[in-house]
Design a protein around this motif. Structure first.
Motif, mmCIF file in Angstrom:
data_model
loop_
_atom_site.group_PDB
_atom_site.id
_atom_site.type_symbol
_atom_site.label_atom_id
_atom_site.label_comp_id
_atom_site.label_asym_id
_atom_site.label_seq_id
_atom_site.Cartn_x
_atom_site.Cartn_y
_atom_site.Cartn_z
ATOM 1 N N ARG A 53 6.364 -8.054 2.173
ATOM 2 C CA ARG A 53 6.947 -8.948 1.170
ATOM 3 C C ARG A 53 7.819 -8.114 0.244
ATOM 4 O O ARG A 53 7.353 -7.103 -0.291
ATOM 5 N N GLU B 134 8.465 -7.741 -2.734
ATOM 6 C CA GLU B 134 7.998 -8.039 -4.084
ATOM 7 C C GLU B 134 9.052 -7.580 -5.103
ATOM 8 O O GLU B 134 9.608 -6.479 -4.970
ATOM 9 N N PHE C 73 -2.220 -2.487 -5.126
ATOM 10 C CA PHE C 73 -2.522 -3.912 -5.352
ATOM 11 C C PHE C 73 -1.349 -4.810 -4.977
ATOM 12 O O PHE C 73 -1.515 -5.840 -4.336
ATOM 13 N N ARG C 74 -0.165 -4.462 -5.441
ATOM 14 C CA ARG C 74 1.025 -5.249 -5.081
ATOM 15 C C ARG C 74 2.007 -4.336 -4.373
ATOM 16 O O ARG C 74 2.777 -3.627 -4.988
ATOM 17 N N SER C 75 1.955 -4.344 -3.061
ATOM 18 C CA SER C 75 2.802 -3.469 -2.252
ATOM 19 C C SER C 75 3.850 -4.309 -1.541
ATOM 20 O O SER C 75 3.748 -5.532 -1.483
ATOM 21 N N PHE D 66 1.884 -4.187 3.477
ATOM 22 C CA PHE D 66 0.430 -4.131 3.333
ATOM 23 C C PHE D 66 -0.227 -4.724 4.568
ATOM 24 O O PHE D 66 0.455 -5.124 5.509
ATOM 25 N N GLN E 26 -3.044 -7.379 6.270
ATOM 26 C CA GLN E 26 -3.843 -8.592 6.060
ATOM 27 C C GLN E 26 -4.878 -8.751 7.164
ATOM 28 O O GLN E 26 -4.717 -8.223 8.264
ATOM 29 N N GLU F 201 -6.282 -11.562 -8.192
ATOM 30 C CA GLU F 201 -6.652 -12.131 -6.888
ATOM 31 C C GLU F 201 -7.022 -11.063 -5.866
ATOM 32 O O GLU F 201 -6.259 -10.142 -5.602
ATOM 33 N N LEU F 202 -8.211 -11.249 -5.290
ATOM 34 C CA LEU F 202 -8.672 -10.376 -4.212
ATOM 35 C C LEU F 202 -8.320 -11.005 -2.868
ATOM 36 O O LEU F 202 -7.829 -10.346 -1.954
ATOM 37 N N MET F 203 -8.548 -12.295 -2.735
ATOM 38 C CA MET F 203 -8.239 -13.027 -1.497
ATOM 39 C C MET F 203 -8.261 -14.522 -1.778
ATOM 40 O O MET F 203 -8.586 -14.940 -2.880
ATOM 41 N N GLY F 204 -7.930 -15.321 -0.778
ATOM 42 C CA GLY F 204 -7.962 -16.762 -0.988
ATOM 43 C C GLY F 204 -8.409 -17.522 0.255
ATOM 44 O O GLY F 204 -8.317 -17.017 1.381
ATOM 45 N N SER G 148 -7.887 -15.857 3.893
ATOM 46 C CA SER G 148 -6.857 -14.822 4.014
ATOM 47 C C SER G 148 -7.237 -13.621 3.158
ATOM 48 O O SER G 148 -7.364 -13.732 1.939
ATOM 49 N N GLY H 126 -6.628 -9.584 1.979
ATOM 50 C CA GLY H 126 -5.685 -8.460 1.891
ATOM 51 C C GLY H 126 -6.471 -7.160 1.873
ATOM 52 O O GLY H 126 -7.358 -6.977 1.044
ATOM 53 N N ARG I 242 -6.206 -4.899 -1.314
ATOM 54 C CA ARG I 242 -6.948 -5.398 -2.484
ATOM 55 C C ARG I 242 -8.438 -5.141 -2.338
ATOM 56 O O ARG I 242 -9.138 -4.945 -3.328
HETATM 57 P P1 ATP Z 1 -0.270 -12.967 -5.421
HETATM 58 O O1 ATP Z 1 -0.369 -14.293 -6.149
HETATM 59 O O2 ATP Z 1 -1.168 -11.906 -5.984
HETATM 60 O O3 ATP Z 1 1.140 -12.528 -5.184
HETATM 61 P P2 ATP Z 1 -0.476 -14.549 -3.086
HETATM 62 O O4 ATP Z 1 -1.236 -15.709 -3.606
HETATM 63 O O5 ATP Z 1 0.983 -14.634 -2.891
HETATM 64 O O6 ATP Z 1 -0.828 -13.241 -3.957
HETATM 65 P P3 ATP Z 1 -1.311 -14.953 -0.416
HETATM 66 O O7 ATP Z 1 0.009 -15.431 0.043
HETATM 67 O O8 ATP Z 1 -2.408 -15.935 -0.580
HETATM 68 O O9 ATP Z 1 -1.143 -14.081 -1.740
HETATM 69 O O10 ATP Z 1 -1.755 -13.768 0.580
HETATM 70 C C1 ATP Z 1 -3.087 -13.608 1.017
HETATM 71 C C2 ATP Z 1 -3.670 -12.279 0.588
HETATM 72 O O11 ATP Z 1 -2.796 -11.203 0.946
HETATM 73 C C3 ATP Z 1 -3.823 -12.143 -0.922
HETATM 74 O O12 ATP Z 1 -5.028 -12.725 -1.362
HETATM 75 C C4 ATP Z 1 -3.871 -10.637 -1.066
HETATM 76 O O13 ATP Z 1 -5.157 -10.149 -0.759
HETATM 77 C C5 ATP Z 1 -2.910 -10.159 -0.006
HETATM 78 N N1 ATP Z 1 -1.592 -9.864 -0.594
HETATM 79 C C6 ATP Z 1 -0.606 -10.741 -0.861
HETATM 80 N N2 ATP Z 1 0.466 -10.118 -1.366
HETATM 81 C C7 ATP Z 1 0.154 -8.809 -1.422
HETATM 82 C C8 ATP Z 1 0.864 -7.628 -1.835
HETATM 83 N N3 ATP Z 1 2.102 -7.696 -2.274
HETATM 84 N N4 ATP Z 1 0.236 -6.435 -1.742
HETATM 85 C C9 ATP Z 1 -1.025 -6.344 -1.277
HETATM 86 N N5 ATP Z 1 -1.731 -7.419 -0.864
HETATM 87 C C10 ATP Z 1 -1.167 -8.635 -0.932
#
Ligand code: ATP
Length: 448
Positions: free
Chosen positions: A198, A200, A208-210, A213, A215, A282-285, A324, A326, A329
């Motif tokens: 992504r 970002e 944490f925000r890479s 990464f 999944q 957020e750790l996961m969803g 899902s 990550g 995380r």
């Molecule tokens: P955030 O709101 O923190 O950007 P997201 O809601 O966009 O995350 P999802 O699309 O639900 O994230 O992605 C599923 C999982 O992938 C997330 O719960 C997280 O664990 C991981 N993840 C998402 N974006 C990143 C990132 N940029 N770097 C590391 N892990 C990520």
């Protein structure tokens, strides 16, 4: 120690001891990318293998896949990512630095959850919020986070592809293949681990925000009428996963995501948040994606995604529950849970209290003295024996024993084994020292 210092300590230990380095470090780095060193890769694999064991090998309703990262552009058109996988971006009007608008609000103590882009801009204007450099901010626009590339030698619209921003679409596009080759009963799941990318706007907070990464995702295909029960089951399974990782229950929180904040495909989402040193994030969803994806694929590909219930004429497009995960995380949560500073014999020590099954090195083996060939020879023998059994075993004969213990504590090795004179002259026992209690006891080599 405040949380910011704690985070800095963890990042510095990760680098110093060979867990995680900045990507392209020698050239000044590439923002949002990280390289795993020997201990980091071992930790990451232990986490990913534990997940695979728990959610794939340990069950009989789960099918693993490993799909290509580059996919036909139609995948991302059908999934909605081309149009809607966007973040709000604003710009410092003086130095042109770009920021995620919701992050700007968060950093100014305002919760952006549930706000539209226009509402966020209004708050910025009303409160006179500026960029971190103190300059006015531009109105926001949307920014698509997918990395675009071209497949093949001709760079035109028809060759456009993307680095996948989630592994999930590689699961959906293989749904038909799995049904046709395995014909599983409903409910069943397809699982995949792999890289996601992504772009970002502002990668931050260590891994944490890479931008690149890993999944671990599951699409669990169900009958639409009992989605609520299946959803709850997966909430329970995720809690079990957190326990298996040794995360304290009090640090994991469930957040019911309100409709306006849910992804375009989701009818219900629970985010599991963790108390990181950087705050609760957020750790996961888990999302209930309904039949959104399979229906889109059916429409765009012209191929049926219907499931025919065995021995009947009943046919329908299954719905899905998607947990899902990550990996980065999880790694951040495990590192920050493990990081401990305490005192042993009034000497400060740093110890990574990894659960034994996640520790990158399970045992360290040393001779008491490096310059006594008979001790070294016996210790080598013990090392070979333990290594054959456990694999992740380190030979460590540098410095005195106290220093070796400190070094092993810092990388979280649960047990240090020392071969001394009693081993070769006495009863053949070795000492084994426990990382957390620092207690030592004697055991026979066979007992190891
Ligand atoms: P955030 O709101 O923190 O950007 P997201 O809601 O966009 O995350 P999802 O699309 O639900 O994230 O992605 C599923 C999982 O992938 C997330 O719960 C997280 O664990 C991981 N993840 C998402 N974006 C990143 C990132 N940029 N770097 C590391 N892990 C990520």
């Amino acid at each position: 120690m405040n949380e910011e210092t704690r985070m800095d300590q963890i990042v510095s230990l990760a680098k110093r001891r060979g867990f995680i380095f900045q990507g392209s470090d020698v050239y000044g780095g590439l923002s949002g990318t990280w390289d795993y060193g020997p201990l980091g890769v071992a930790l990451k694999r232990n986490i990913m293998n534990l997940w695979w064991q728990m959610f794939v090998d340990g069950r009989d309703d789960m099918y693993g896949v490993d799909s290509a990262i580059l996919m036909n552009q139609k995948v991302w058109q059908a999934s909605g990512h081309v149009d809607t996988f966007v973040d709000p971006l604003c710009e410092d009007t003086v130095n042109k630095r770009r920021y995620r608008t919701d992050h700007i609000l968060k950093d100014n103590g305002i919760d952006p959850d549930g706000m539209t882009m226009e509402q966020m801009d209004a708050v910025i204007a009303e409160k006179g919020i500026t960029s971190p450099d103190g300059n006015p901010l531009s109105p926001s626009r949307t920014f698509n986070m997918m990395f675009r590339t071209h497949v093949g030698p001709i760079a035109d619209d028809s060759s456009v592809s993307y680095l996948r921003p989630e592994t999930a679409q590689g699961i959906f596009t293989n749904y038909r293949n799995i049904v046709d080759s395995f014909y599983p009963d409903l409910p069943f799941g397809i699982a995949q681990q792999g890289k996601a990318f992504r772009n970002e706007i502002s990668p931050r907070d260590f891994v944490f925000r890479s931008r690149e990464f890993e999944q671990m995702e599951i699409e669990y295909f169900i009958r639409p009428d009992n989605w609520e029960a299946e959803f709850d089951k997966w909430v329970g399974l995720c809690r079990e996963w957190f326990r298996a990782l040794g995360l304290p229950e009090s640090s994991v929180h469930e957040f019911e995501v309100p409709e306006e904040d849910r992804a375009h495909y989701s009818k219900r989402t629970i985010d599991f948040e963790f108390d990181y040193p950087i705050g609760r994030e957020e750790l996961m969803g888990i999302a209930y994606r309904t039949d959104f994806d399979l229906n889109n694929i059916q429409e765009h590909s012209g191929r049926s995604m219907e499931y025919i219930v065995k021995g009947t004429n009943e046919r329908f497009v299954p719905h899905v529950i998607e947990p899902s995960f990550g990996v980065e995380r999880v790694i951040m949560a495990v590192l920050s849970t493990a990081y401990t500073e305490d005192e042993v014999n009034s000497e400060k020590r740093i110890v990574m209290k990894f659960p034994e099954h996640l520790a990158p090195v399970r045992f360290a083996v040393s001779p008491l003295l490096k310059n006594k060939p008979e001790l070294v020879e016996k210790a080598r023998e013990v090392y070979a024996h333990v290594k054959q059994k456990y694999g992740a075993v380190m030979w460590d004969d540098n410095g005195n024993i106290g220093r070796r213990y400190r070094r092993q504590d810092e990388i979280g090795t649960p047990y240090c084994i020392v071969v001394d004179f009693e081993t070769i002259e006495g009863d053949g026992t070795v000492t084994i020292r426990d990382r957390d209690t620092t207690e030592q006891r004697r055991v026979t080599i066979e007992e190891l």
